[in-house]
Design a protein around this motif. Structure first.
Motif, PDB file in Angstrom:
ATOM      1  N   GLU A 152       0.656   3.766  -3.220  1.00  0.00           N
ATOM      2  CA  GLU A 152       0.094   5.087  -2.977  1.00  0.00           C
ATOM      3  C   GLU A 152       1.104   6.208  -3.190  1.00  0.00           C
ATOM      4  O   GLU A 152       0.716   7.376  -3.320  1.00  0.00           O
ATOM      5  N   ARG A 159       0.833  -1.208   0.000  1.00  0.00           N
ATOM      6  CA  ARG A 159       0.000   0.000   0.000  1.00  0.00           C
ATOM      7  C   ARG A 159       0.868   1.260   0.000  1.00  0.00           C
ATOM      8  O   ARG A 159       0.608   2.213  -0.754  1.00  0.00           O
ATOM      9  N   VAL A 192      -5.595  -0.419  -5.611  1.00  0.00           N
ATOM     10  CA  VAL A 192      -4.704  -0.558  -4.459  1.00  0.00           C
ATOM     11  C   VAL A 192      -5.358  -1.436  -3.396  1.00  0.00           C
ATOM     12  O   VAL A 192      -4.712  -2.334  -2.834  1.00  0.00           O
ATOM     13  N   ASP A 193      -6.643  -1.205  -3.135  1.00  0.00           N
ATOM     14  CA  ASP A 193      -7.355  -1.996  -2.126  1.00  0.00           C
ATOM     15  C   ASP A 193      -7.403  -3.476  -2.507  1.00  0.00           C
ATOM     16  O   ASP A 193      -7.224  -4.356  -1.657  1.00  0.00           O
ATOM     17  N   CYS A 217      -3.842  -5.065  -2.102  1.00  0.00           N
ATOM     18  CA  CYS A 217      -3.472  -5.230  -0.702  1.00  0.00           C
ATOM     19  C   CYS A 217      -4.306  -6.308  -0.012  1.00  0.00           C
ATOM     20  O   CYS A 217      -3.803  -7.057   0.831  1.00  0.00           O
ATOM     21  N   GLU A 273      -0.268   6.852 -10.143  1.00  0.00           N
ATOM     22  CA  GLU A 273      -1.630   7.263  -9.777  1.00  0.00           C
ATOM     23  C   GLU A 273      -2.572   6.074  -9.919  1.00  0.00           C
ATOM     24  O   GLU A 273      -3.480   6.051 -10.752  1.00  0.00           O
ATOM     25  N   PRO A 292      -5.641   3.717  -9.131  1.00  0.00           N
ATOM     26  CA  PRO A 292      -6.963   3.917  -8.544  1.00  0.00           C
ATOM     27  C   PRO A 292      -7.032   3.304  -7.142  1.00  0.00           C
ATOM     28  O   PRO A 292      -6.414   2.267  -6.870  1.00  0.00           O
ATOM     29  N   GLU A 293      -7.774   3.935  -6.272  1.00  0.00           N
ATOM     30  CA  GLU A 293      -7.898   3.449  -4.895  1.00  0.00           C
ATOM     31  C   GLU A 293      -8.427   2.026  -4.853  1.00  0.00           C
ATOM     32  O   GLU A 293      -7.998   1.198  -4.046  1.00  0.00           O
ATOM     33  N   SER A 294      -9.370   1.728  -5.758  1.00  0.00           N
ATOM     34  CA  SER A 294      -9.949   0.385  -5.791  1.00  0.00           C
ATOM     35  C   SER A 294      -8.897  -0.662  -6.158  1.00  0.00           C
ATOM     36  O   SER A 294      -8.894  -1.777  -5.629  1.00  0.00           O
TER      37      SER A 294
END
Length: 218
Positions: free
Chosen positions: A90, A86, A100-101, A104, A94, A96-98
């Motif tokens: 991060e 993470r 990365v989630d 992880c 760039e 996307p948050e989705s």
């Protein structure tokens, strides 16, 4: 990413006053761990592609799954690996948050011992790939290498190959995707052939550890 992962592993070993966790076995070195990671990346990509999982998520999760293996306790290395992943994702690019989630979560779940169908397809692809790297040619070579580090002679080879077979059977009973089952089947078949080859060419290979032959062999 690959450079970061390798350098992290190398630093984990270098920073340990004792020389790294269990470094006296080569498969706990940075070089072995990195090679294992690359093997898992390739397998996870294959499984993910054929099973309809997100290939990019599976690939990146596989790359980070054992990054903390050399500097964290076995029980928490998955969670620690997810934390490192993470931080990296991060702070680089760039993503996307989705994304990365998902990455992880797959890294965190890769030590899960339960029913794989409860997990995402990406986590399942990673776990299956991780298990499959320990069977087949690679697993056999590592077991034979282990004989030297345990001061055992080549006559223990059949016993060590049997361990690979048992590990492969365990993996076959646990993997769920058709792709992983197919890979496991093919790898196990090759290991069985090698085991039979040893017995055929070295008559005493299946002897008891004491060196005395088993009944019925003479």
């Amino acid at each position: 990413m690959k450079t970061f992962v390798y350098e992290y592993l190398a630093a984990s070993v270098k920073n340990e006053e004792s020389g790294g966790r269990m470094r006296w076995y080569p498969w706990h070195s940075a070089d072995y761990r990195y090679n294992h990671i690359l093997n898992v990346v390739n397998l996870a990509e294959t499984i993910a592609e054929r099973e309809g999982a997100d290939i990019d998520v599976a690939r990146v999760a596989a790359l980070f799954h054992d990054i903390a293996k050399l500097d964290a306790d076995q029980e928490v290395h998955a969670e620690e690996g997810a934390r490192v992943a993470r931080e990296y994702l991060e702070s680089h690019g760039e993503f996307p948050e989705s994304f990365v989630d998902q990455v992880c979560k797959a890294v965190e779940d890769h030590s899960y011992q339960g029913d794989l169908s409860r997990l995402s397809k990406e986590a399942q692809s990673l776990i299956e790939a991780d298990m499959l790297d320990k069977v087949g040619a690679n697993g056999t070579a590592l077991m034979l290498l282990r004989m030297g580090y345990e001061a055992r002679t080549h006559m223990a080879a059949a016993e060590m190959v049997d361990r690979v077979l048992e590990r492969g059977k365990d993996a076959s009973s646990r993997v769920q995707s058709e792709t992983a089952q197919d890979i496991a089947h093919r790898r196990l078949k090759r290991v069985k052939w090698f085991r039979e080859w040893l017995e055929e060419e070295v008559p005493e290979m299946d002897a008891e550890p004491s060196g005395s032959p088993r009944g019925g062999r003479h």
